[in-house]
Design an enzyme around this catalytic site. Structure first.
Site, PDB file in Angstrom:
ATOM      1  N   SER B  18     -18.123  -5.972 -61.202  1.00 25.03           N
ATOM      2  CA  SER B  18     -17.360  -5.111 -60.300  1.00 25.03           C
ATOM      3  C   SER B  18     -15.890  -5.159 -60.734  1.00 25.03           C
ATOM      4  O   SER B  18     -15.609  -4.931 -61.918  1.00 25.03           O
ATOM      5  CB  SER B  18     -17.573  -5.587 -58.853  1.00 25.03           C
ATOM      6  OG  SER B  18     -17.049  -4.660 -57.946  1.00 25.03           O
ATOM      7  N   HIS B  45     -19.673  -1.410 -60.754  1.00 20.82           N
ATOM      8  CA  HIS B  45     -19.202  -0.638 -59.597  1.00 20.82           C
ATOM      9  C   HIS B  45     -17.989   0.171 -60.005  1.00 20.82           C
ATOM     10  O   HIS B  45     -17.059  -0.359 -60.587  1.00 20.82           O
ATOM     11  CB  HIS B  45     -18.769  -1.568 -58.455  1.00 20.82           C
ATOM     12  CG  HIS B  45     -19.897  -2.374 -57.901  1.00 20.82           C
ATOM     13  ND1 HIS B  45     -19.697  -3.540 -57.223  1.00 20.82           N
ATOM     14  CD2 HIS B  45     -21.237  -2.179 -57.929  1.00 20.82           C
ATOM     15  CE1 HIS B  45     -20.855  -4.037 -56.829  1.00 20.82           C
ATOM     16  NE2 HIS B  45     -21.816  -3.235 -57.257  1.00 20.82           N
ATOM     17  N   ASP B 137     -22.634  -8.455 -54.087  1.00 22.87           N
ATOM     18  CA  ASP B 137     -23.739  -7.711 -54.702  1.00 22.87           C
ATOM     19  C   ASP B 137     -24.255  -8.492 -55.919  1.00 22.87           C
ATOM     20  O   ASP B 137     -23.479  -9.075 -56.666  1.00 22.87           O
ATOM     21  CB  ASP B 137     -23.240  -6.322 -55.145  1.00 22.87           C
ATOM     22  CG  ASP B 137     -24.390  -5.379 -55.476  1.00 22.87           C
ATOM     23  OD1 ASP B 137     -25.534  -5.675 -55.076  1.00 22.87           O
ATOM     24  OD2 ASP B 137     -24.139  -4.354 -56.135  1.00 22.87           O
TER      25      ASP B 137
END
Lengths: 275, 196
Positions: B18, B45, B137
């Site tokens: 991310s 992401h 996540d």
């Protein structure tokens, strides 16, 4: 045998049970997503396994309705992917204008956002009066929402921005009336729309369409079912008819790749080839 | 704790990153040879507007990098990047599928969704790697990879741009390696020296 292989058997048996009992055929859906959604439902329930879930949905039709809604993904927007609608306006509409009458099929229309987008586009291009739009979905609940044409007012900011990027010619607020938390779409936009229950998996051809729009539906099908549905689209289109898919969908890995040509670079707009 | 891994026995590598992920991926990819055998599948992401990620990552990388396409067959030696705004999943027949289901851990694509579906298909032949990032996540995905007998690698939180994602993965399961980016790159390239 690995646990995941046993789980896959449970998923297949459950889908078979749904088909035999209720007639809905999810057996050729892309499995990874179906499996995820089933396990999600399992965790939210008091049930211990997919086999138990299968038993429950065979005897509890209300529970089956819940599963049916889990399987139906209704993520959509008005003028979703504005560049697609702009390309439609610039490249496809001029061709459609040469026809005396136009038939459009929006397959898997969900809650109708793209149906109203298409109606607005055809309206602004002075084509709507000689158009018939067929908007179909297998999910009766969501199809009723499409019929109502009432959307959350909070979405209108995004839709207005999409509309402008898509080459909209008027003020987007001309097309709806705001009431409390809702935007009620202008009634005249559905004057030429027939909303109908149609299941792409089990139902037949829709005849002589000039344009079929089916966006972000095929991604949930496996290859076999994709090929079946693409053949159905091919048969339902007139010569030179257009097929519009979602921005990450393509015919490249399908059996129909040679039956269509891509007509707009960078957009998923195909034209049926003459044979 | 660091044992030499025989990378060849694994078929596929999944990577989740991310915030700070682009630089982290570039570093790892710079260690990989042009004839790297495994398929690498990446969820990073990013905002729905980002488009040219494969091109951005292409610099300093000898392998082929491309966006993962719906129904595409997963081939060894290729780095696949999840398209923005769709969940990326692995199907039983080792092809990709996409989905517009709601965000998972506020993310679409979600690392958990990729890792869990890949673990289902590849089982013990899967390597999962969690890199820098600001949420949790991937932690459930790593757990599932471990449960299926695969190998779990996490970026050393003290070296991460943002450490919450690596920390969440380490907290959720017994991971196999906690390493700096350079060492993850060397491990994948099978050049990590055995510990003294």
């Amino acid at each position: 045998m690995k646990n995941s292989a046993s789980e896959n058997i449970e998923v297949k048996l459950l889908l078979e049970a749904i088909y035999l009992k209720y007639g809905y055929d999810f057996r050729n859906y892309a499995m990874a997503s179906i499996k995820r959604r089933l396990f999600h439902r399992l965790l939210a329930s008091e049930l211990k396994s997919l086999s138990e879930m299968q038993h429950k949905l065979l005897y509890d039709s209300a529970f089956f309705e819940t599963i049916l809604l889990d399987f139906s993904i209704n993520v959509t927007e008005m003028f979703r992917d504005p560049s697609f609608y702009l390309a439609l306006r610039k490249e496809v509409i001029p061709v459609l204008k040469t026809y005396p009458f136009i038939k459009v099929w929006n397959a898997g229309c969900s809650s109708g956002e793209e149906v109203y987008s298409m109606a607005i586009l055809l309206n602004e291009e002075s084509l709507y009066a000689r158009t018939q739009i067929y908007a179909t979905d297998y999910n009766e609940f969501i199809l009723n929402k499409a019929r109502d044409g009432i959307f959350p007012i909070d979405c209108m900011k995004k839709y207005t921005s999409n509309y402008i990027k898509a080459g909209g010619k008027k003020s987007f607020s001309d097309y709806y009336t705001a009431k409390y938390d809702s935007a009620i779409m202008e009634k005249s936009l559905k004057a030429k729309v027939v909303f109908a229950d149609h299941n792409l998996v089990t139902d037949r051809v829709f005849g002589e369409m000039n344009l079929i729009m089916c966006r972000n539906v095929l991604i949930y099908f496996d290859k076999k079912l994709q090929n079946r549905v693409l053949k159905l689209f091919h048969e339902s289109l007139c010569h030179g008819g257009f097929l519009c898919l979602g921005s990450k969908e393509s015919l490249r890995f399908s059996e129909c790749a040679d039956d269509f040509e891509n007509v707009v670079k960078g957009e998923v707009i195909y034209k049926k080839k003459h044979k | 704790m660091l044992k030499p891994e025989c990378i060849n026995k694994y078929e596929t590598v999944v990577i989740g990153a991310s915030t700070g992920g682009i630089d982290a991926l570039r570093t790892i990819f710079s260690f990989l040879p042009a004839d790297f055998k495994q398929a690498i599948i990446v969820v990073l992401h990013l905002s729905p507007q980002s488009r040219a990620l494969p091109q951005v990552l292409n610099r300093q990388c000898r392998m082929v990098i491309k966006e993962a396409e719906e129904k595409e067959e997963i081939r060894g030696g290729v780095i696949y990047i999840a398209p923005a705004n769709y969940h990326l999943m692995v199907e039983e027949d080792k092809t990709f599928s996409l989905s517009l289901e709601g965000p998972v851990n506020y993310a679409r694509p979600s690392i958990d969704v990729l890792f869990e579906t890949a673990a289902d298909v590849y089982g013990e032949n899967l390597i999962g790697i969690i890199l820098t990032g600001g949420n949790k996540d991937g932690s459930q995905g790593v757990k599932k990879i471990k449960k299926g007998g695969g190998l779990a690698i996490v970026q050393d939180p003290s070296t991460a741009n943002v450490d919450s994602m690596p920390r969440a993965a380490i907290a959720a399961s017994e991971v196999d390696h906690i390493l700096s980016l350079d060492k993850i790159g060397l491990l994948l390239a099978d050049r990590l020296p055995a510990p003294d």
